[in-house]
Design an enzyme around this catalytic site. Structure first.
Site, short mmCIF file in Angstrom:
data_model
loop_
_atom_site.label_atom_id
_atom_site.label_comp_id
_atom_site.label_asym_id
_atom_site.label_seq_id
_atom_site.Cartn_x
_atom_site.Cartn_y
_atom_site.Cartn_z
N ARG A 94 0.84 -1.17 0.00
CA ARG A 94 0.00 0.00 0.00
C ARG A 94 0.88 1.23 0.00
O ARG A 94 1.73 1.38 0.88
CB ARG A 94 -0.81 -0.04 1.30
CG ARG A 94 -2.15 0.53 1.22
CD ARG A 94 -2.93 0.20 2.45
NE ARG A 94 -2.35 0.65 3.70
CZ ARG A 94 -3.06 1.04 4.74
NH1 ARG A 94 -4.37 1.05 4.65
NH2 ARG A 94 -2.49 1.40 5.87
N THR A 105 -0.82 7.64 -0.72
CA THR A 105 -2.13 7.57 -1.39
C THR A 105 -3.00 6.44 -0.84
O THR A 105 -4.20 6.42 -1.09
CB THR A 105 -1.93 7.32 -2.89
OG1 THR A 105 -1.33 6.00 -3.05
CG2 THR A 105 -1.00 8.35 -3.51
N ASP A 115 0.68 -2.91 12.39
CA ASP A 115 1.18 -3.35 11.08
C ASP A 115 1.33 -4.87 11.08
O ASP A 115 2.22 -5.42 11.75
CB ASP A 115 2.51 -2.67 10.78
CG ASP A 115 2.98 -2.94 9.36
OD1 ASP A 115 3.04 -4.13 8.96
OD2 ASP A 115 3.26 -1.98 8.63
N ASP A 123 4.84 -6.21 10.00
CA ASP A 123 5.87 -5.98 11.02
C ASP A 123 5.64 -6.86 12.24
O ASP A 123 6.60 -7.41 12.81
CB ASP A 123 5.86 -4.51 11.46
CG ASP A 123 6.47 -3.59 10.42
OD1 ASP A 123 6.91 -4.11 9.37
OD2 ASP A 123 6.48 -2.37 10.64
C1 PRP Z 1 -1.14 -4.39 4.56
C2 PRP Z 1 -2.04 -5.60 4.66
C3 PRP Z 1 -2.85 -5.50 3.40
C4 PRP Z 1 -2.98 -4.02 3.21
C5 PRP Z 1 -4.36 -3.64 3.65
O1 PRP Z 1 -0.06 -4.63 3.74
O2 PRP Z 1 -1.36 -6.81 4.79
O3 PRP Z 1 -2.22 -6.11 2.29
O4 PRP Z 1 -2.01 -3.39 4.03
O5 PRP Z 1 -4.61 -2.32 3.40
P1 PRP Z 1 -5.71 -1.83 2.38
O6 PRP Z 1 -6.96 -2.60 2.68
O7 PRP Z 1 -5.86 -0.38 2.72
O8 PRP Z 1 -5.23 -2.04 0.99
P2 PRP Z 1 1.12 -3.57 3.52
O9 PRP Z 1 0.83 -2.69 2.35
O10 PRP Z 1 1.38 -2.88 4.81
O11 PRP Z 1 2.34 -4.49 3.09
P3 PRP Z 1 3.18 -5.50 3.97
O12 PRP Z 1 2.27 -6.67 4.30
O13 PRP Z 1 4.28 -5.88 3.06
O14 PRP Z 1 3.64 -4.80 5.20
N1 URA Z 2 -2.15 -2.71 7.09
C1 URA Z 2 -1.79 -3.16 8.31
O1 URA Z 2 -0.80 -3.92 8.43
N2 URA Z 2 -2.49 -2.76 9.36
C2 URA Z 2 -3.55 -1.95 9.27
O2 URA Z 2 -4.18 -1.63 10.29
C3 URA Z 2 -3.93 -1.50 7.99
C4 URA Z 2 -3.21 -1.90 6.92
#
Ligand code: PRP
Ligand code: URA
Length: 209
Positions: free
Chosen positions: A104, A108, A200, A203
């Site tokens: 994400r 944006t 997160d 993380d």
């Molecule tokens: C997180 C989560 C989803 C997304 C959800 O991933 O695992 O994929 O955000 O958000 P949305 O519904 O607003 O699209 P992230 O982009 O943080 O990537 P990561 O898992 O690599 O940390």
């Molecule tokens: N992605 C995450 O990992 N946590 C949130 O709360 C939203 C998006």
């Protein structure tokens, strides 16, 4: 909320979700609970899997049995969805796994795809999108559209925490995609994080301090 939203309703699920929410939970606990919850979600989401009749011979006699039919694909959205794969593979070890790299954009909040090898393979009959967090819904919508373009006929979304905003976005864009969640949370904060949520999810499982 619509009929196609299913929320886990079980004391063990509630307890595990509370464990994950706890900011002091160790990585080991978070991983264990995500793995277990993914399996619970998968049980719920597979009640309608097609069955094939088979004959089985026990030590005593021949009897009627069933086996699961059709091809199943698990589609973890990297990174956080990775933690949902292994538990499910324990009950369906033959499932194919298709990793989808989507992050994400921090400003944006739009999804950005960085890894997909789907089109090198023939599509599965039914696919399960695995991602703990349904926040704005952008990543989930992107995944569902990608799977439909690939040719998958039945898609279900499995997640741990959903915000009303993300549930609405996914439902409006893909009314045919059933949504299975551990919990529906209150709202998104100004950075697009689910509140109360778990922070997160990538993380907390992989790289956090
Ligand atoms: C997180 C989560 C989803 C997304 C959800 O991933 O695992 O994929 O955000 O958000 P949305 O519904 O607003 O699209 P992230 O982009 O943080 O990537 P990561 O898992 O690599 O940390
Ligand atoms: N992605 C995450 O990992 N946590 C949130 O709360 C939203 C998006």
């Amino acid at each position: 909320m619509r009929e196609k939203l299913h929320v886990l309703n079980h004391p063990l699920a509630a307890s595990f979700l509370s464990d994950i929410r706890d900011q002091h939970a160790s990585r080991a606990v978070v991983r264990h609970r995500i793995r277990a919850l993914a399996l619970m979600l998968f049980y719920e989401a597979t009640r309608d899997l097609p069955q094939q009749n088979v004959k089985v011979t026990t030590p005593l006699t021949e009897t009627d049995g069933t086996r699961v039919g059709g091809t199943v694909g698990l589609v973890p959205i990297l990174r956080a969805g990775l933690g949902m794969v292994d538990g499910i593979l324990e009950v369906i070890p033959d499932a194919r796994v298709f990793h989808l790299g989507v992050f994400r954009d921090e400003k944006t909040l739009e999804p950005v795809e960085y890894y997909s090898k789907l089109t090198q393979h023939s599509p599965v009959d039914r696919a399960f999108i695995l991602d703990p967090m349904l926040a704005t819904g952008g990543s989930a919508c992107h995944a569902a559209t990608t799977l439909k373009n690939w040719g998958v006929k039945q898609i279900k979304y499995l997640g741990l925490f959903g915000a009303p905003e993300g549930i609405k976005k996914l439902s409006d864009a893909h009314p045919d995609v059933e949504i299975y969640l551990g919990a529906v949370d209150s709202h998104l904060n100004d950075r697009g994080y689910i509140v109360p949520g778990m922070g997160d999810a990538g993380d907390r499982q992989f790289s956090g301090e």
